[in-house]
Design an enzyme around this catalytic site. Structure first.
Site, PDB file in Angstrom:
ATOM      1  N   HIS A   1     -10.405   3.087  -0.926  1.00 39.95           N
ATOM      2  CA  HIS A   1     -10.614   2.773   0.491  1.00 39.95           C
ATOM      3  C   HIS A   1     -11.451   1.502   0.567  1.00 39.95           C
ATOM      4  O   HIS A   1     -12.464   1.436   1.260  1.00 39.95           O
ATOM      5  CB  HIS A   1     -11.282   3.940   1.215  1.00 39.95           C
ATOM      6  CG  HIS A   1     -10.515   4.394   2.416  1.00 39.95           C
ATOM      7  ND1 HIS A   1     -11.095   4.737   3.604  1.00 39.95           N
ATOM      8  CD2 HIS A   1      -9.182   4.530   2.621  1.00 39.95           C
ATOM      9  CE1 HIS A   1     -10.175   5.084   4.484  1.00 39.95           C
ATOM     10  NE2 HIS A   1      -9.002   4.970   3.904  1.00 39.95           N
TER      11      HIS A   1
ATOM     12  N   HIS B   1       0.826  -1.211   0.000  1.00 34.17           N
ATOM     13  CA  HIS B   1       0.000   0.000   0.000  1.00 34.17           C
ATOM     14  C   HIS B   1       0.860   1.261   0.000  1.00 34.17           C
ATOM     15  O   HIS B   1       0.503   2.259  -0.624  1.00 34.17           O
ATOM     16  CB  HIS B   1      -0.926  -0.015   1.223  1.00 34.17           C
ATOM     17  CG  HIS B   1      -2.013   1.006   1.167  1.00 34.17           C
ATOM     18  ND1 HIS B   1      -3.074   0.921   0.288  1.00 34.17           N
ATOM     19  CD2 HIS B   1      -2.223   2.137   1.882  1.00 34.17           C
ATOM     20  CE1 HIS B   1      -3.880   1.954   0.465  1.00 34.17           C
ATOM     21  NE2 HIS B   1      -3.390   2.710   1.418  1.00 34.17           N
TER      22      HIS B   1
END
Length: 741
Positions: free
Chosen positions: A99, A53
């Site tokens: 998200h 990430h």
């Protein structure tokens, strides 16, 4: 939090494996980078910063395929957001972020904080956010649990954006079983600024202050970055502690304070960055790396809202509404006064140091002493095996599925009620699309359009992604995603400028999934070069799986375009009876991955045909030129449901109809061949329109006052009252949601 392990216990017990750090990486850090065993805090920092990430260690080799520069790009990837020149000393700033994992676990907070995070990226660049967009992908609406997740996601987006006073002007929402266990919630924000105010996420100048501003730090969101770098299972899907909690009212104050500092006192500020994924460690280490500097922080000075927080927790917390500033020495009190005025924390927590060492103090002890580069620059890139999926190899050996449409009217009625096609106003009406009064075209059109105040200019913006086509043919699907976004922008009369992206895929350790990523990015990159739309920002979201079941590979393209003069804005809806109706582009028998195929068979299969990007681009360029000359009355790109659905959508919210004759079959009315438009033109402009577009424009009929859609096809007719079609389209999703009660 339980007692921290000693370095020796960490080596023996290997807790880092649960934090997405591999044994190979741990050994490399210990033996090559540090020459010693990292302590508990340091191991936590490495696990976050070396996660996919934050580091893109698996995807970087693929991301290098993207073009990221042209004459208009002022800032490409690497900062909080990309920046593009829109003339007159102004710039548009935009970025999209995923998200997905937080929204799957806690839809409301996951979606809300997704919006908050992307807004901070925009104003950290010095821009005022002017619009939000989203790209939402859910499981099927007939599942009551999914209905609750949809409701939570939409409410989270609406509540945060509405409280911030930022309109949500465009987006997409699709429904497919592949997203049942792993939602996709991609948020995009667009900002406007004067080019002189562009900021960098940079910390430099020995002795300069590192200032923490915004909300206090709590224990929410710890290991959010590593949470987003692993797939779901029944065991770990309850990691709610990794989901952040948002406060839009706090963010509104933070936005105003930051912009006041940036615009009125630029000489006080060296750099500014949002505390996003991996919290303080990510923002501080990245800023130090960008400034080629060292940093010394005292964590006891970090404002905390919970007692007895460890250094590990303070550094890895992803509490929202926080920013990190590098402030020129001597201006700390000046900066503090601005944030005090807004009731926000503003504390000097450290200094810039000579060299490139990253040092943290807590409870009177040094808890971290490592090179900055070890967190940011020394990450081990990983090469992944690739393998063409067996399903694609098999599909290439078989004939594509062909529909047998017997009643075109009934088929159109059914398609208009499919969740992905049906009216989404029940969702976007929860968003304020008109706040700030700059919105010219809001949700429900091909693209949102906002005026640039004080000028004649407008900005068009869209999000697009269709995982079904990418699943069947990743390279062509990648091209189609970019071409679809460009078509939506051009349909408004805007010139496509650049893109941001969210690359949503499954586990990259699966050779077939990594092949999908590589091939689709290759297709997107080719299309970016053809359309001259560089990738200026974005993110990669991998491990979108639940119990080993991956989503369809779903690259989302967020695109912004420039309308030189809003008097040339083109609307989607037909404008006047007597206008000529044209189909732009050629129609093939393209049903693989289509809404028609899913509706009739319950599945998608087959191969997606390639198309000529250069030809499509040339056609769009000509169409845009005609729009700028005022020769186009309305335009709508063809997407889900093909020409049949596009014709109906062109007539919705009008009192008009169409009388058309097509050399297409009932099947082809719903083909989803890429790169097509339905366009209406005034009769007096028809000759010039046809001369410019040549064989790309086929006259198919005219707009009428009847409010009926009448189509003569090569093998039958379609005659439907537009009001009846529109009612079916509008009521489809509300009816599905009511069935839960």
């Amino acid at each position: 939090m339980k007692q921290a392990l000693t370095p020796e216990q960490i080596k023996e017990q290997k807790p880092y494996l649960d934090w997405s750090l591999s044994e190979r990486e741990y050994d490399y850090i210990s033996e090559k980078l540090l020459g010693r065993l990292p302590n508990f805090t340091e191991t936590g920092l490495f696990s976050a910063m070396w996660s996919e990430h934050c580091s893109y260690k698996k995807s970087k080799p693929v991301l290098r395929l993207f073009p990221n520069q042209n004459d208009r790009v002022l800032q490409g990837p690497g900062e909080g957001a990309g920046v593009v020149d829109i003339d007159d000393g102004q710039a548009v700033v935009f970025k999209a972020e995923s998200h997905n994992h937080p929204s799957t676990v806690e839809p409301y907070q996951g979606a809300a904080t997704g919006v908050g995070g992307i807004l901070r990226d925009i104003f950290s660049m010095g821009a005022r956010p002017i619009a939000s967009l989203d790209s939402l992908h859910f499981g099927e609406l007939d599942d009551p649990k999914m209905q609750m997740k949809v409701a939570g996601t939409v409410k989270g987006i609406g509540d945060y954006g509405n409280c911030m006073g930022i309109p949500t002007v465009a987006g997409e929402t699709t429904f497919d079983p592949c997203y049942s266990g792993n939602l996709l919630v991609n948020a995009m924000s667009v900002g406007l600024m004067d080019q002189k105010d562009i900021q960098k996420g940079k910390a430099a100048g020995i002795g300069n202050a590192v200032m923490y501003v915004g909300a206090k730090t709590g224990r929410d969101g710890i290991h959010g970055a590593t949470f987003a770098s692993a797939d779901f299972s029944d065991e770990n899907a309850t990691q709610r502690s990794a989901v952040q909690v948002g406060d839009p009212f706090m963010e509104k104050l933070l936005l105003e304070a930051c912009l006041e500092l940036i615009q009125n006192h630029p000489d006080w500020l060296v750099g500014i960055q949002d505390m996003g994924a991996a919290g303080i460690v990510s923002s501080s280490a990245e800023m130090a790396s960008e400034g080629d500097a060292g940093m010394d922080l005292d964590l006891d000075l970090v404002p905390q809202r919970e007692p007895n927080m460890s250094a590990y927790e303070i550094m890895l917390s992803e509490s929202q509404e926080r920013m990190l500033l590098c402030v020129n020495k001597g201006h700390e009190d000046d900066v503090k006064k601005i944030f005090d005025f807004y009731g926000l924390e503003a504390v000097t927590i450290g200094r810039i140091t000579e060299g490139r060492q990253y040092v943290l103090h807590h409870d009177g002890q040094v808890v971290c002493d490592i090179p900055v580069s070890s967190l940011t620059d020394d990450v081990l890139e990983e090469t992944s095996e690739e393998q063409k999926p067996a399903r694609i190899l098999q599909a290439e050996q078989e004939a594509n599925w062909q529909p047998e449409v017997t009643d075109a009217g009934a088929t159109l009625e059914q398609l208009l009620q499919q969740s992905t096609i049906a009216d989404k106003s029940i969702f976007f009406e929860q968003y304020d699309s008109m706040v700030r009064t700059s919105t010219v075209v809001g949700p429900g059109s091909d693209a949102g359009v906002l005026r640039v105040r004080g000028t004649k200019k407008g900005l068009a913006m869209t999000t697009d992604g269709n995982g079904r086509f990418v699943y069947l043919n990743p390279e062509v699907g990648g091209k189609m995603a970019l071409a679809e976004a460009a078509a939506n922008i051009v349909a408004t009369g805007a010139l496509p400028l650049a893109i941001t992206d969210c690359l949503n895929y499954g586990d990259p350790n699966d050779p077939e999934i990594f092949w999908e990523l590589h091939q689709s990015v290759s297709g997107m990159a080719e299309a970016c070069r053809v359309f001259d739309t560089p990738v200026i920002s974005g993110n990669v979201s991998l491990y979108n799986e639940n119990n080993g079941q991956a989503i369809h590979p779903t690259p989302m393209v967020g695109m912004v375009g420039l309308i030189k003069d809003l008097k040339n804005l083109v609307k989607m809806a037909a404008q006047a009876a007597g206008d000529q109706v044209y189909l732009l582009g050629q129609t093939g028998d393209d049903y693989a991955g289509s809404e028609l195929q899913k509706m009739l068979t319950g599945d998608i299969a087959g191969t997606v045909a390639d198309f000529d990007l250069n030809h499509v681009h040339a056609m769009m360029k000509t169409l845009l030129s005609l729009m700028e000359d005022g020769k186009v009355a309305s335009a709508h790109d063809l997407a889900e449901g093909g020409l049949g659905v596009a014709l109906a959508e062109t007539l919705f919210k009008t009192d008009l109809g169409m009388n058309l004759k097509l050399d297409l079959t009932k099947n082809q009315l719903f083909s989803e061949t890429a790169g097509r438009f339905v366009v209406t033109v005034k009769k007096e402009d028809a000759a010039a329109f046809e001369a410019a577009l040549g064989d790309d424009a086929t006259l198919i009929g005219e707009v009428t006052n009847s409010h009926w859609l009448q189509v003569r096809l090569a093998d039958g007719n379609l005659n439907k009252n537009v009001a009846d079609l529109e009612q079916l389209w509008k009521e489809a999703i509300p009816c599905q949601l009511k069935s839960r009660d």
